[in-house]
Design a protein around this motif. Sequence first.
Motif, mmCIF file in Angstrom:
data_model
loop_
_atom_site.group_PDB
_atom_site.id
_atom_site.type_symbol
_atom_site.label_atom_id
_atom_site.label_comp_id
_atom_site.label_asym_id
_atom_site.label_seq_id
_atom_site.Cartn_x
_atom_site.Cartn_y
_atom_site.Cartn_z
ATOM 1 N N ASP A 147 0.871 -1.174 0.000
ATOM 2 C CA ASP A 147 0.000 0.000 0.000
ATOM 3 C C ASP A 147 0.906 1.220 0.000
ATOM 4 N N ASP A 148 0.334 2.394 0.110
ATOM 5 C CA ASP A 148 1.163 3.565 0.370
ATOM 6 C C ASP A 148 1.968 3.286 1.644
ATOM 7 N N PRO A 149 3.299 3.468 1.629
ATOM 8 C CA PRO A 149 4.106 3.101 2.802
ATOM 9 C C PRO A 149 3.645 3.757 4.102
ATOM 10 N N ALA A 150 3.193 5.012 4.041
ATOM 11 C CA ALA A 150 2.722 5.672 5.252
ATOM 12 C C ALA A 150 1.489 4.973 5.818
ATOM 13 N N ALA A 151 0.611 4.493 4.927
ATOM 14 C CA ALA A 151 -0.568 3.755 5.370
ATOM 15 C C ALA A 151 -0.159 2.433 6.000
ATOM 16 N N MET A 152 0.803 1.742 5.402
ATOM 17 C CA MET A 152 1.260 0.464 5.950
ATOM 18 C C MET A 152 1.822 0.650 7.361
ATOM 19 N N LEU A 153 2.616 1.679 7.539
ATOM 20 C CA LEU A 153 3.188 1.944 8.854
ATOM 21 C C LEU A 153 2.110 2.326 9.863
ATOM 22 N N ARG A 154 1.132 3.114 9.418
ATOM 23 C CA ARG A 154 0.061 3.514 10.326
ATOM 24 C C ARG A 154 -0.782 2.308 10.744
ATOM 25 N N HIS A 155 -1.158 1.466 9.788
ATOM 26 C CA HIS A 155 -1.969 0.291 10.112
ATOM 27 C C HIS A 155 -1.214 -0.658 11.042
ATOM 28 N N THR A 156 0.087 -0.822 10.802
ATOM 29 C CA THR A 156 0.895 -1.695 11.653
ATOM 30 C C THR A 156 0.924 -1.182 13.079
ATOM 31 N N ALA A 157 1.188 0.113 13.226
ATOM 32 C CA ALA A 157 1.240 0.696 14.565
ATOM 33 C C ALA A 157 -0.110 0.593 15.270
ATOM 34 N N THR A 158 -1.189 0.814 14.531
ATOM 35 C CA THR A 158 -2.526 0.755 15.132
ATOM 36 C C THR A 158 -2.855 -0.665 15.581
ATOM 37 N N ALA A 159 -2.554 -1.651 14.746
ATOM 38 C CA ALA A 159 -2.821 -3.041 15.122
ATOM 39 C C ALA A 159 -2.062 -3.419 16.383
ATOM 40 N N HIS A 160 -0.794 -3.015 16.462
ATOM 41 C CA HIS A 160 -0.020 -3.312 17.670
ATOM 42 C C HIS A 160 -0.623 -2.603 18.885
ATOM 43 N N ARG A 161 -1.012 -1.356 18.706
ATOM 44 C CA ARG A 161 -1.575 -0.587 19.834
ATOM 45 C C ARG A 161 -2.876 -1.211 20.327
ATOM 46 N N LEU A 162 -3.676 -1.740 19.395
ATOM 47 C CA LEU A 162 -4.947 -2.347 19.772
ATOM 48 C C LEU A 162 -4.802 -3.801 20.207
ATOM 49 N N GLY A 163 -3.597 -4.344 20.071
ATOM 50 C CA GLY A 163 -3.373 -5.727 20.456
ATOM 51 C C GLY A 163 -3.964 -6.735 19.496
ATOM 52 N N ILE A 164 -4.118 -6.349 18.220
ATOM 53 C CA ILE A 164 -4.667 -7.254 17.204
ATOM 54 C C ILE A 164 -3.509 -7.964 16.508
ATOM 55 N N PRO A 165 -3.532 -9.290 16.426
ATOM 56 C CA PRO A 165 -2.461 -10.020 15.724
ATOM 57 C C PRO A 165 -2.311 -9.527 14.289
ATOM 58 N N LEU A 166 -1.066 -9.591 13.807
ATOM 59 C CA LEU A 166 -0.729 -8.975 12.533
ATOM 60 C C LEU A 166 -0.101 -9.986 11.582
ATOM 61 N N ALA A 167 -0.483 -9.905 10.324
ATOM 62 C CA ALA A 167 0.207 -10.613 9.246
ATOM 63 C C ALA A 167 0.870 -9.556 8.374
ATOM 64 N N ALA A 168 2.185 -9.604 8.252
ATOM 65 C CA ALA A 168 2.934 -8.612 7.473
ATOM 66 C C ALA A 168 3.209 -9.149 6.080
ATOM 67 N N ASP A 169 2.876 -8.339 5.074
ATOM 68 C CA ASP A 169 3.030 -8.752 3.681
ATOM 69 C C ASP A 169 3.492 -7.554 2.849
ATOM 70 N N PRO A 170 4.735 -7.074 3.087
ATOM 71 C CA PRO A 170 5.178 -5.822 2.443
ATOM 72 C C PRO A 170 5.408 -5.936 0.949
ATOM 73 N N SER A 171 5.698 -7.102 0.437
ATOM 74 C CA SER A 171 5.884 -7.429 -0.981
ATOM 75 C C SER A 171 6.521 -6.300 -1.793
ATOM 76 N N GLN A 172 5.798 -5.789 -2.810
ATOM 77 C CA GLN A 172 6.406 -4.862 -3.767
ATOM 78 C C GLN A 172 6.930 -3.582 -3.129
ATOM 79 N N GLN A 173 6.441 -3.231 -1.965
ATOM 80 C CA GLN A 173 6.852 -1.967 -1.367
ATOM 81 C C GLN A 173 8.180 -2.050 -0.623
#
Length: 327
Positions: A147-173
């Motif tokens: 995604d837009d890198p800023a969006a990816m970083l924001r979503h990652t930080a939010t998921a961690h803050r909310l305690g939601i498990p994360l699957a990371a798939d940065p691929s082309q970015q």
Amino acid sequence: MRIAVTGSIATDHLMVFPGRFAEQLIKEQLERVSLSFLADRLEVRRGGVAANIAFGLGKFGLDPILVGAAGVDFAEYGAWLRANGVDTTAVQVSDHLHTARFVCTTDEDQNQIATFYAGAMAEAPRIDLAAIAERVGRPALVLVGADDPAAMLRHTATAHRLGIPLAADPSQQLARLDRDQARQLVDQSRWLFTNEYEAALLLERTGWTEQHLLGRVGTWITTLGEAGVSLATSGAPTLRIPAVLTDKIADPTGAGDAFRSGFLAGTAWQWPQEQAARLGCALATTVLESVGTQEYKLTPSDLIIRIDQTYGPDAARALEPQLARVP
């Protein structure tokens, strides 16, 4: 288990070059490349990594939440996704930009040269995952895709803050990320998805060794094309799952996204990782046999046959009860 899938939503322009890219490259002129490939086929299809993965999950009846930015031309695409079981209420629709474009040419060796135009994806950093979770319900897992890198970083930080498990798939970015960004996106993820090339690039970007990276994620899943996939976990032997082979390859675009759909579906059904990976491989091969990333038919009986033929009747029987309930 409901999954929020974040990442790109795009329209794919897929072309086929009836030759080999490598034969057109002159070693002494690689610093000044000026090439034009005459394609003999063009297909315009729906795509984007998040939309592709969500589509697969929707076909399995898992009601995924698609989180991404689309353009003023999204109405028809959105209706298609909803008809195939995807919740699009969290998609941010731009009032002036077009949906992203993926333009890809594939040669006869299945090598690809592609260009991606971001378009409305540039507005993805405005999306607030916490607000979405409050509005539509807290997901059990968030996949952060390209995604837009800023969006990816924001979503990652939010998921961690909310305690939601994360699957990371940065691929082309990965190519656009610096060391700190790459580390932030994958650190503490429950699952990490890459292909073989991206795996090497990720180590280069993070500056971590393979063992150090494995110590910071749950399971690192690497797709290996016709060699299948590997599932690596710190302190355990790497598990290798053979691919479901076919001699009817039509277009490789979207096979990796389909693997993720199958794997995450198995995860949502609380299957062992090996079992989930087998389903992912079977669905990836189904996509290989069609042109376009969302044009395939998901038929449970076909998936069971593929799994039986590749992994044996016991593996097929283990998946059959759940797949029989797929709508």
